[in-house]
Structure formats: structure tokens, C-alpha cells
Design an enzyme around this catalytic site. Structure first.
Site, PDB file in Angstrom:
ATOM      1  N   GLY A   3      35.425  40.611  40.529  1.00 54.10           N
ATOM      2  CA  GLY A   3      35.819  41.827  39.800  1.00 54.10           C
ATOM      3  C   GLY A   3      35.325  43.109  40.418  1.00 54.10           C
ATOM      4  O   GLY A   3      35.570  44.187  39.882  1.00 54.10           O
ATOM      5  N   ILE A  18      43.231  40.831  41.762  1.00 56.86           N
ATOM      6  CA  ILE A  18      42.737  40.005  40.649  1.00 56.86           C
ATOM      7  C   ILE A  18      41.780  40.822  39.783  1.00 56.86           C
ATOM      8  O   ILE A  18      41.559  40.501  38.625  1.00 56.86           O
ATOM      9  CB  ILE A  18      42.021  38.717  41.137  1.00 56.86           C
ATOM     10  N   ASP A  19      41.186  41.887  40.349  1.00 58.58           N
ATOM     11  CA  ASP A  19      40.139  42.638  39.639  1.00 58.58           C
ATOM     12  C   ASP A  19      40.677  43.500  38.491  1.00 58.58           C
ATOM     13  O   ASP A  19      39.905  43.942  37.645  1.00 58.58           O
ATOM     14  CB  ASP A  19      39.395  43.564  40.616  1.00 58.58           C
ATOM     15  N   GLY A  51      42.192  50.333  48.266  1.00 61.12           N
ATOM     16  CA  GLY A  51      41.974  50.497  49.714  1.00 61.12           C
ATOM     17  C   GLY A  51      43.301  50.644  50.440  1.00 61.12           C
ATOM     18  O   GLY A  51      43.458  51.526  51.304  1.00 61.12           O
ATOM     19  N   GLU A  75      30.437  39.778  38.926  1.00 64.82           N
ATOM     20  CA  GLU A  75      29.613  39.889  40.147  1.00 64.82           C
ATOM     21  C   GLU A  75      28.948  41.267  40.243  1.00 64.82           C
ATOM     22  O   GLU A  75      27.920  41.411  40.894  1.00 64.82           O
ATOM     23  CB  GLU A  75      30.452  39.611  41.396  1.00 64.82           C
TER      24      GLU A  75
END
Ligand code: F6P
Length: 364
Positions: free
Chosen positions: A186, A142-143, A120, A238
């Protein structure tokens, strides 16, 4: 010979993650001590450029922050200058405020910005390049899902946190002979689920890249019981979804550039297993704990080399590139290539093969 620059900006955009301060420190210290540059801190991601919230950063300002989680500059995952929500006559609408950002940056003497962020942030930056502002991107999340790099900083810490949680869930699962489902973050990629699942010895790992089948999960749990294993640990990303189904959306913020917030799949799977097989299940949603706290030693060092390399690229005259790690080598890719892309787990990824070989199910 690259044109000598005098002033750079540094900003952190999108969701926070462990290691942001380590990058800010590496960028600013390298700029100040090795190149005698002025460094301007941009507050709250692109919001600082939109609202002209900029402050000079001194060596002292960036000292003592290596191990600190979050970001001393603040961040925002709602302020994309290409698509910024403004209220006009009581009605909210999107406006492109890129020109205003470029003006604020230029007025502060900023010649180029080190933007630390995910896809983004890179897409926000790419939109401003055509208005005359230059960037060097540093991949954070973190993903671990940023296109073009094998790894992002923040991922290792998140995996460590998630693995510790899975380790703790084990004891309760065993004591109560239960199925325990741990939901990790994630977004649309299963990197955290896969790595924390394998590291924590999960019996079943569910990720968006491999849509699961409920009957396969129930069968696997029953098989374990038949072998005398009285409990089962499931790690679910998720973004995990059943074959032919949809991801579970927690909320939609239509005025955010990335409106979908995932969440709730662990509770859905628990309810579905209980309904289908009458097995007692519990769900634990780890949530933002995965983004918090001190960065791991790996993330501190990765953030430091990323920050140093980004600054060296700027000084060498490189513009509108993103620093990446490819096959253990630092290099760069074009900013425009990274924007708005997601790097998911390949089906033939080595860790998937290894997990299958040690008996882990992917519910497929
Ligand atoms: O991209 C990082 C991340 O933590 C994702 O894993 C998660 O889906 C999302 O951000 C949550 O966003 P927010 O902090 O806006 O709830």
C-alpha cells in the site's frame, strides 16, 4: 470538431497489477474496431520509448488476455524519462531523456499515448507534454492511492488476495492462541490494510494515516484475553508507523525515481509486542502475491470501462487528462494535477467509523 488521429500508442508503467491486460485489450479493440486506428504497443513502460522498443498491436495480439495477470507489454518502475539513470564514464547519474522519447514516438507515427500507470507514470508523462507528446492516463495500482479517483483497478484483486490470507491466518492464530500480524502492501496509504482488515475481521488494523501506540495494542490484546478471546489478528499496512516514529524501509534504490521500498513493519511490531508484553507473536509478509494472478471480475469490468473511456476521450480530442471515477461517474482530471500526489485514507472515512463501531482497534 476534433482533429482525426490515425495512430496511438499504449503502455503500462510502474509496478504491475491485475487488470492491466484488460485495459490494453479495451483500448486496442475499441481503437481498431470502432475507429480504425493503428495501435502501437510500447514495451516495458517508458523504457520502450527510451530504447525505441515499439511494436504494432493487432486485434489478435490483444485477444484472449482479459483474465491474464501482469501485462503483455511489460513494465518498469525505474524508467522515468525526466530522471533516467544512465552510466557516464563508469559513473551513474540522472539524465532527462524526454526529447529522445518524444522523437521515438513521433518516428513511429504515434500522435498520443494511453499510459496506464500510477503517480510515477503520470509524472513521467506530464514531463513529456512540454516536449510535444500527448497522453491520456488510466489509473492503475493495487495501492488505490492515486489522487483524483475514488478507485483504481487492481485494488479489488489485491484486497481479495489479502483477505483470503487473513482468513487462513485465523485458523492458526486460534489453534495456537497467538497474535498473528499480516503485513500488506500500500506504500504510504492504508487502503489495502483497511479493506482487507475489515473484510477479514482483523482485530487491529494499523495504517500510516493513524500512527499507532504500542501500549494501546498490548492493552487491547490483554483485554481480548480477559474476554476469553485467546488470539488476535493484526493487519498492518507496510507504511504503518508508531506515533512519533518512522516507516520501516526495506531498501533504498537511489537510482530509482521512487527510491524507497517499504517492508518489515510486521516483524518489528511482533518483536516490539513480545519485548513489551511477553506475548507470542508471528509475522506474515504477503508481498508481491498481492500484485499477481487473475484480476477479479470487478477489476476486469473497471479496467474495461476505463480503457474504453480513455480511447473515447482521445478520439474526442481530449489530451493530457487522466480517466477517473468520481462518485460512480467516469470523468477526467488534468494529468499535471495527478502527478506526484498520494491519496491517503481520510480520518473520517466511513469504513474507519464502521470498523471502530464493530470493535476494531486502530492501535490509537
Ligand atoms: O505500488 C505498488 C507496490 O506493490 C507497493 O504496494 C509496494 O510498496 C511497491 O509497489 C513495491 O515495489 P517493488 O515491486 O519495486 O518492490
Amino acid at each position: 470538431m476534433a482533429k482525426k488521429i490515425k495512430t496511438i500508442g499504449v503502455m503500462t508503467g510502474g509496478g504491475d497489477c491485475p487488470g492491466l491486460n484488460a485495459v490494453i485489450r479495451a483500448v486496442a479493440k475499441t481503437a481498431i474496431t470502432e475507429h480504425n486506428l493503428n495501435v502501437v504497443g510500447i514495451h516495458d513502460g517508458f523504457l520502450g520509448l527510451i530504447e525505441n522498443n515499439l511494436t504494432p498491436l493487432s486485434y489478435d495480439d490483444v485477444s484472449g488476455i482479459l483474465t491474464r495477470g501482469g501485462t503483455i507489454l511489460g513494465s518498469s518502475n525505474k524508467a522515468n524519462p525526466n530522471k533516467f539513470a544512465v552510466e557516464v564514464n563508469g559513473v551513474k547519474k540522472f539524465k532527462n531523456v524526454s526529447r529522445q522519447c518524444v522523437k521515438h514516438a513521433k518516428d513511429a507515427g504515434i500522435e498520443a499515448i494511453v499510459c496506464i500507470g500510477g503517480d510515477g507514470t503520470m509524472s513521467g508523462a506530464a514531463g513529456m507534454v512540454k516536449h510535444g507528446l500527448d497522453f491520456i492516463g488510466v489509473p492503475k495500482t493495487i495501492d488505490n492511492d492515486l489522487w483524483g479517483t475514488d478507485v483504481t483497478f487492481g485494488f479489488d484483486t489485491a484486497v481479495t488476495t489479502a483477505t483470503e490470507a487473513v482468513d487462513k491466518i485465523h485458523t492458526t492464530a486460534a489453534s495456537h492462541s497467538r497474535v498473528m500480524i499480516v503485513e500488506v502492501m500500500g506504500r504510504y496509504a492504508g487502503w489495502i490494510a483497511l479493506h482487507a482488515g475489515v473484510a477479514g475481521g482483523a482485530d487491529i488494523i494499523l495504517m500510516p494515516e493513524m500512527p499507532y501506540q504500542l501500549d494501546k495494542i498490548c492493552k487491547y490484546i490483554e483485554q481480548r484475553k480477559a474476554y476469553g478471546r485467546n488470539y488476535t489478528i493484526i493487519v498492518a499496512a507496510e507504511g504503518a508507523k508508531c506515533k512519533g516514529g518512522q516507516m520501516v524501509v526495506h531498501k533504498v534504490d537511489k537510482f530509482s525515481p521512487d527510491p524507497i521500498r517499504l517492508g518489515g513493519v510486521a516483524n518489528k511490531i511482533a518483536a516490539d509486542i513480545e519485548a513489551a508484553a511477553g506475548i507470542d507473536c508471528r509475522a506474515t509478509v504477503l508481498g508481491h502475491v498481492q500484485r499477481g494472478g487473475m484480476p477479479s471480475p470487478h477489476d476486469r469490468t473497471l479496467a474495461t470501462v476505463f480503457g474504453h473511456f480513455a480511447l473515447e476521450q482521445l478520439v474526442a480530442g481530449k489530451r493530457n487528462r487522466v480517466v477517473v471515477m468520481k462518485n460512480n461517474e467516469l470523468t477526467t482530471v488534468a494529468l499535471s494535477q495527478v502527478a506526484n500526489k498520494v491519496r491517503t485514507v481520510p480520518k473520517n472515512y466511513r469504513l474507519v467509523k464502521a470498523a471502530k463501531a464493530v470493535g476494531t482497534s486502530f492501535g490509537i
